[in-house]
Scaffold this motif. Structure first.
Motif, PDB file in Angstrom:
ATOM      1  N   PHE A  77       3.325  -2.013   5.821  1.00  0.00           N
ATOM      2  CA  PHE A  77       2.939  -2.160   4.421  1.00  0.00           C
ATOM      3  C   PHE A  77       3.251  -0.865   3.663  1.00  0.00           C
ATOM      4  O   PHE A  77       3.858  -0.879   2.591  1.00  0.00           O
ATOM      5  CB  PHE A  77       1.445  -2.489   4.386  1.00  0.00           C
ATOM      6  CG  PHE A  77       0.911  -2.901   3.059  1.00  0.00           C
ATOM      7  CD1 PHE A  77       1.163  -4.152   2.541  1.00  0.00           C
ATOM      8  CD2 PHE A  77       0.091  -2.044   2.341  1.00  0.00           C
ATOM      9  CE1 PHE A  77       0.638  -4.541   1.320  1.00  0.00           C
ATOM     10  CE2 PHE A  77      -0.436  -2.415   1.125  1.00  0.00           C
ATOM     11  CZ  PHE A  77      -0.157  -3.669   0.616  1.00  0.00           C
ATOM     12  N   ILE A  84       1.222 -12.873   3.099  1.00  0.00           N
ATOM     13  CA  ILE A  84       0.139 -12.236   3.846  1.00  0.00           C
ATOM     14  C   ILE A  84      -0.292 -13.020   5.083  1.00  0.00           C
ATOM     15  O   ILE A  84      -1.268 -12.666   5.733  1.00  0.00           O
ATOM     16  CB  ILE A  84      -1.088 -11.956   2.957  1.00  0.00           C
ATOM     17  CG1 ILE A  84      -1.687 -13.261   2.431  1.00  0.00           C
ATOM     18  CG2 ILE A  84      -0.762 -10.993   1.841  1.00  0.00           C
ATOM     19  CD1 ILE A  84      -3.171 -13.176   2.251  1.00  0.00           C
ATOM     20  N   VAL A 114      -1.054 -10.856   7.984  1.00  0.00           N
ATOM     21  CA  VAL A 114      -2.310 -10.121   7.813  1.00  0.00           C
ATOM     22  C   VAL A 114      -3.485 -11.029   8.141  1.00  0.00           C
ATOM     23  O   VAL A 114      -4.432 -10.625   8.839  1.00  0.00           O
ATOM     24  CB  VAL A 114      -2.430  -9.553   6.378  1.00  0.00           C
ATOM     25  CG1 VAL A 114      -3.772  -8.867   6.172  1.00  0.00           C
ATOM     26  CG2 VAL A 114      -1.278  -8.600   6.082  1.00  0.00           C
ATOM     27  N   ARG A 129      -8.825  -9.014   3.149  1.00  0.00           N
ATOM     28  CA  ARG A 129      -8.985  -8.387   1.828  1.00  0.00           C
ATOM     29  C   ARG A 129      -9.344  -6.913   1.956  1.00  0.00           C
ATOM     30  O   ARG A 129      -8.854  -6.077   1.190  1.00  0.00           O
ATOM     31  CB  ARG A 129     -10.066  -9.116   1.038  1.00  0.00           C
ATOM     32  CG  ARG A 129      -9.610 -10.442   0.494  1.00  0.00           C
ATOM     33  CD  ARG A 129     -10.715 -11.165  -0.242  1.00  0.00           C
ATOM     34  NE  ARG A 129     -10.181 -12.352  -0.891  1.00  0.00           N
ATOM     35  CZ  ARG A 129     -10.930 -13.368  -1.266  1.00  0.00           C
ATOM     36  NH1 ARG A 129     -12.245 -13.359  -1.069  1.00  0.00           N
ATOM     37  NH2 ARG A 129     -10.379 -14.412  -1.848  1.00  0.00           N
ATOM     38  N   THR A 162      -6.182  -5.003   3.023  1.00  0.00           N
ATOM     39  CA  THR A 162      -5.224  -4.926   1.916  1.00  0.00           C
ATOM     40  C   THR A 162      -5.712  -3.986   0.820  1.00  0.00           C
ATOM     41  O   THR A 162      -4.945  -3.173   0.300  1.00  0.00           O
ATOM     42  CB  THR A 162      -4.963  -6.331   1.343  1.00  0.00           C
ATOM     43  OG1 THR A 162      -4.523  -7.191   2.398  1.00  0.00           O
ATOM     44  CG2 THR A 162      -3.916  -6.295   0.258  1.00  0.00           C
ATOM     45  N   ASN A 215      -3.732  -0.637  -0.056  1.00  0.00           N
ATOM     46  CA  ASN A 215      -3.195  -0.541  -1.409  1.00  0.00           C
ATOM     47  C   ASN A 215      -3.788   0.653  -2.158  1.00  0.00           C
ATOM     48  O   ASN A 215      -3.070   1.371  -2.848  1.00  0.00           O
ATOM     49  CB  ASN A 215      -3.450  -1.830  -2.186  1.00  0.00           C
ATOM     50  CG  ASN A 215      -2.951  -1.724  -3.604  1.00  0.00           C
ATOM     51  OD1 ASN A 215      -1.809  -1.366  -3.850  1.00  0.00           O
ATOM     52  ND2 ASN A 215      -3.813  -2.010  -4.546  1.00  0.00           N
TER      53      ASN A 215
END
Length: 189
Positions: free
Chosen positions: A90, A123, A126, A144, A147, A151
């Motif tokens: 990522f 995703i 993931v 979530r 991510t 991020n």
């Protein structure tokens, strides 16, 4: 210049992605894309409705690219290792395509963002790792959390926000280990 029939939508989108990375969103113009693919700007409108449509197509292609990169990380027998590999992939993607990454994760209201369908497909790896690590019941929350953490870290890194020194790579790895520990809902061996 080649005729529009010799210029594919794929070539137009790829040219747009390349221009986005080199010139930013302001430099992504229909004229710049036309110059890159070797046609006149009005010819692009046979393939793309307008600049907003071009940005949407670029965003969707970028999401697919991210999904393809994440999909290369197979769900193996060690979900902790898989999570670490996904987090690293990522981050590598964000460094390779920082402007495209921003279109996905920091969309501007005037440009829209990627479709839910495209994001869902991207995703899937993931989600699978989240199921394997945190269990079916907590998979969405785990995905979530992963991510959001990745991020947030990557966005700060790309913005040059880490000003206190130290090794950024080491900090990312530290975060991966701690996050993995927190998400691992499997019973100890």
């Amino acid at each position: 210049m080649p005729t529009p029939d010799r210029t594919s939508l794929e070539a137009i989108v790829q040219a747009g992605r390349d221009i986005l990375e080199s010139a930013g969103i302001a430099g992504l113009t229909m004229q710049a894309v036309a110059d890159r693919v070797g046609v006149r700007a009005p010819s692009l409108y046979k393939r793309v409705r307008n600049r907003d449509d071009l940005v949407r197509l670029i965003t969707e292609a970028t999401v697919r690219d991210l999904g393809e990169r994440l999909a290369t990380i197979g769900a193996g027998t060690d979900p902790r290792r898989d999570l670490a590999e996904l987090a690293r992939a990522f981050r590598a993607f964000a460094h390779a395509r920082p402007m495209g990454y921003q279109l996905i994760f920091a969309p501007r209201p005037d440009l829209g963002g990627p479709s839910t369908e495209a994001l869902t497909r991207a995703i899937e790896p993931v989600m699978q790792v989240a199921v394997n690590l945190a269990g079916e019941h907590h998979a969405l929350e785990a995905a979530r959390t992963l991510t959001a953490w990745a991020n947030g870290f990557i966005s700060m890194e790309l913005a040059g926000a880490f000003k206190l020194g130290g090794d950024i790579d080491q900090a990312y790895e530290f975060g991966i280990v701690r996050l993995t520990d927190a998400l691992d809902g499997r019973p100890p061996n």
